[in-house]
Design a protein around this motif. Sequence first.
Motif, PDB file in Angstrom:
ATOM      1  N   GLY A 151      -1.219  -0.150   8.403  1.00 34.11           N
ATOM      2  CA  GLY A 151      -1.416  -1.239   7.460  1.00 34.11           C
ATOM      3  C   GLY A 151      -0.177  -1.501   6.625  1.00 34.11           C
ATOM      4  O   GLY A 151       0.554  -0.569   6.262  1.00 34.11           O
ATOM      5  N   THR A 152       0.061  -2.772   6.305  1.00 33.20           N
ATOM      6  CA  THR A 152       1.308  -3.140   5.623  1.00 33.20           C
ATOM      7  C   THR A 152       1.120  -3.902   4.318  1.00 33.20           C
ATOM      8  O   THR A 152       2.012  -3.897   3.471  1.00 33.20           O
ATOM      9  N   LEU A 153      -0.017  -4.597   4.141  1.00 34.97           N
ATOM     10  CA  LEU A 153      -0.167  -5.464   2.971  1.00 34.97           C
ATOM     11  C   LEU A 153      -1.644  -5.596   2.622  1.00 34.97           C
ATOM     12  O   LEU A 153      -2.487  -5.737   3.509  1.00 34.97           O
ATOM     13  N   TRP A 180      -7.230   3.918  -4.025  1.00 31.67           N
ATOM     14  CA  TRP A 180      -6.229   4.966  -3.809  1.00 31.67           C
ATOM     15  C   TRP A 180      -6.360   5.570  -2.412  1.00 31.67           C
ATOM     16  O   TRP A 180      -5.408   5.608  -1.636  1.00 31.67           O
ATOM     17  N   TYR A 181      -7.559   5.999  -2.078  1.00 32.48           N
ATOM     18  CA  TYR A 181      -7.780   6.627  -0.774  1.00 32.48           C
ATOM     19  C   TYR A 181      -7.544   5.637   0.364  1.00 32.48           C
ATOM     20  O   TYR A 181      -6.967   5.984   1.398  1.00 32.48           O
ATOM     21  N   PHE A 182      -8.007   4.409   0.166  1.00 37.71           N
ATOM     22  CA  PHE A 182      -7.831   3.422   1.225  1.00 37.71           C
ATOM     23  C   PHE A 182      -6.358   3.124   1.461  1.00 37.71           C
ATOM     24  O   PHE A 182      -5.929   2.982   2.617  1.00 37.71           O
ATOM     25  N   CYS A 183      -5.565   2.999   0.400  1.00 37.18           N
ATOM     26  CA  CYS A 183      -4.143   2.723   0.581  1.00 37.18           C
ATOM     27  C   CYS A 183      -3.491   3.771   1.468  1.00 37.18           C
ATOM     28  O   CYS A 183      -2.738   3.431   2.398  1.00 37.18           O
ATOM     29  N   GLN A 184      -3.757   5.046   1.222  1.00 36.20           N
ATOM     30  CA  GLN A 184      -3.157   6.093   2.043  1.00 36.20           C
ATOM     31  C   GLN A 184      -3.661   6.023   3.481  1.00 36.20           C
ATOM     32  O   GLN A 184      -2.885   6.136   4.433  1.00 36.20           O
ATOM     33  N   HIS A 185      -4.958   5.838   3.641  1.00 40.34           N
ATOM     34  CA  HIS A 185      -5.549   5.738   4.978  1.00 40.34           C
ATOM     35  C   HIS A 185      -4.987   4.524   5.724  1.00 40.34           C
ATOM     36  O   HIS A 185      -4.630   4.616   6.916  1.00 40.34           O
ATOM     37  N   PRO A 234       0.791  -1.234   0.000  1.00 43.99           N
ATOM     38  CA  PRO A 234       0.000   0.000   0.000  1.00 43.99           C
ATOM     39  C   PRO A 234       0.819   1.278   0.000  1.00 43.99           C
ATOM     40  O   PRO A 234       0.392   2.286  -0.589  1.00 43.99           O
ATOM     41  N   ASP A 235       1.992   1.267   0.624  1.00 41.82           N
ATOM     42  CA  ASP A 235       2.761   2.510   0.637  1.00 41.82           C
ATOM     43  C   ASP A 235       3.478   2.763  -0.689  1.00 41.82           C
ATOM     44  O   ASP A 235       4.102   3.811  -0.871  1.00 41.82           O
ATOM     45  N   ARG A 236       3.364   1.823  -1.625  1.00 41.68           N
ATOM     46  CA  ARG A 236       3.927   2.024  -2.966  1.00 41.68           C
ATOM     47  C   ARG A 236       2.855   2.375  -4.002  1.00 41.68           C
ATOM     48  O   ARG A 236       3.172   2.595  -5.172  1.00 41.68           O
ATOM     49  N   PHE A 237       1.586   2.373  -3.566  1.00 41.81           N
ATOM     50  CA  PHE A 237       0.520   2.639  -4.530  1.00 41.81           C
ATOM     51  C   PHE A 237       0.592   4.085  -5.010  1.00 41.81           C
ATOM     52  O   PHE A 237       0.591   5.020  -4.206  1.00 41.81           O
ATOM     53  N   SER A 257      -2.798  -3.463 -13.775  1.00 42.92           N
ATOM     54  CA  SER A 257      -2.763  -2.074 -14.252  1.00 42.92           C
ATOM     55  C   SER A 257      -2.735  -1.076 -13.103  1.00 42.92           C
ATOM     56  O   SER A 257      -2.270   0.060 -13.268  1.00 42.92           O
ATOM     57  N   LEU A 258      -3.233  -1.499 -11.932  1.00 45.17           N
ATOM     58  CA  LEU A 258      -3.253  -0.625 -10.764  1.00 45.17           C
ATOM     59  C   LEU A 258      -1.980  -0.742  -9.926  1.00 45.17           C
ATOM     60  O   LEU A 258      -1.820  -0.023  -8.941  1.00 45.17           O
TER      61      LEU A 258
END
Length: 242
Positions: A185-187, A174-179, A71-74, A199-200
């Motif tokens: 959260g890690t994975l 997108w929003y969830f990954c940052q939150h 998530p921190d790479r999204f 593609s995402l």
Amino acid sequence: MTIYLPELSSTNFDFPSPFEALDDPNGLLAFGGDLNPERILNGYHHGVFPWFGPNEPLLWWSPAPRAVFIPDRFKPSRSLRKYQNKMQYRVTINMATEQVIKYCSSTRPAQETWLNQDMCDAYIALAEQGHCQSVEVWQDDTLVGGLYGLSVGTVFCGESMFSLQPNASKVALWYFCQHFVKHGGTLIDCQVMNPHLESLGAIELTREVFIDSLHQRREASMLKDCYTQQDITVTLPKVNNE
């Protein structure tokens, strides 16, 4: 071709080791049991999930390789950032979990969905117990997209997403990954790779790496307010027109 599978007991919720899953079909591990929320949750804690089509028995899977988001790479694409700058979708968490689950089921052709009424009921029950979480995307007061999945320690096991308007499920992710990252959260597990996930920015992990990562994270704790009902916001960077 004859396939020999272990049948799950009706009296306990144990699973075979995910390393015993078949190569063909990829990840098929066991059949039977039921959709008791405790059984489902135990499955996810061991990298196992239910999936079965119409007229099939209840099947349990642990595929390899495993598709995941770090998530921190999204990174949202430029076009997605530009679109959200224009549309200003509102994004929330756990405001309409039952609706999200039902939309994930109803927006797919009947012959393609595994999310039947029994599955919907099971995940709604898990939501009531605090294990199943949803992200909602709103256009004004109308729900137009979202996703849901199970929280397992600092892992989020994504189950399904839907969009009724362009890019709505992408904005949810997108929003969830940052939150998610902000709250420890890690994975994010997304099970099996497909072109949309790729593609995402999804990547694949070997079964060994995924199971080891899950075991390290499944008892860890998120910050306590991660899944409380709330609006999710991100900083929207300016995107110049080209």
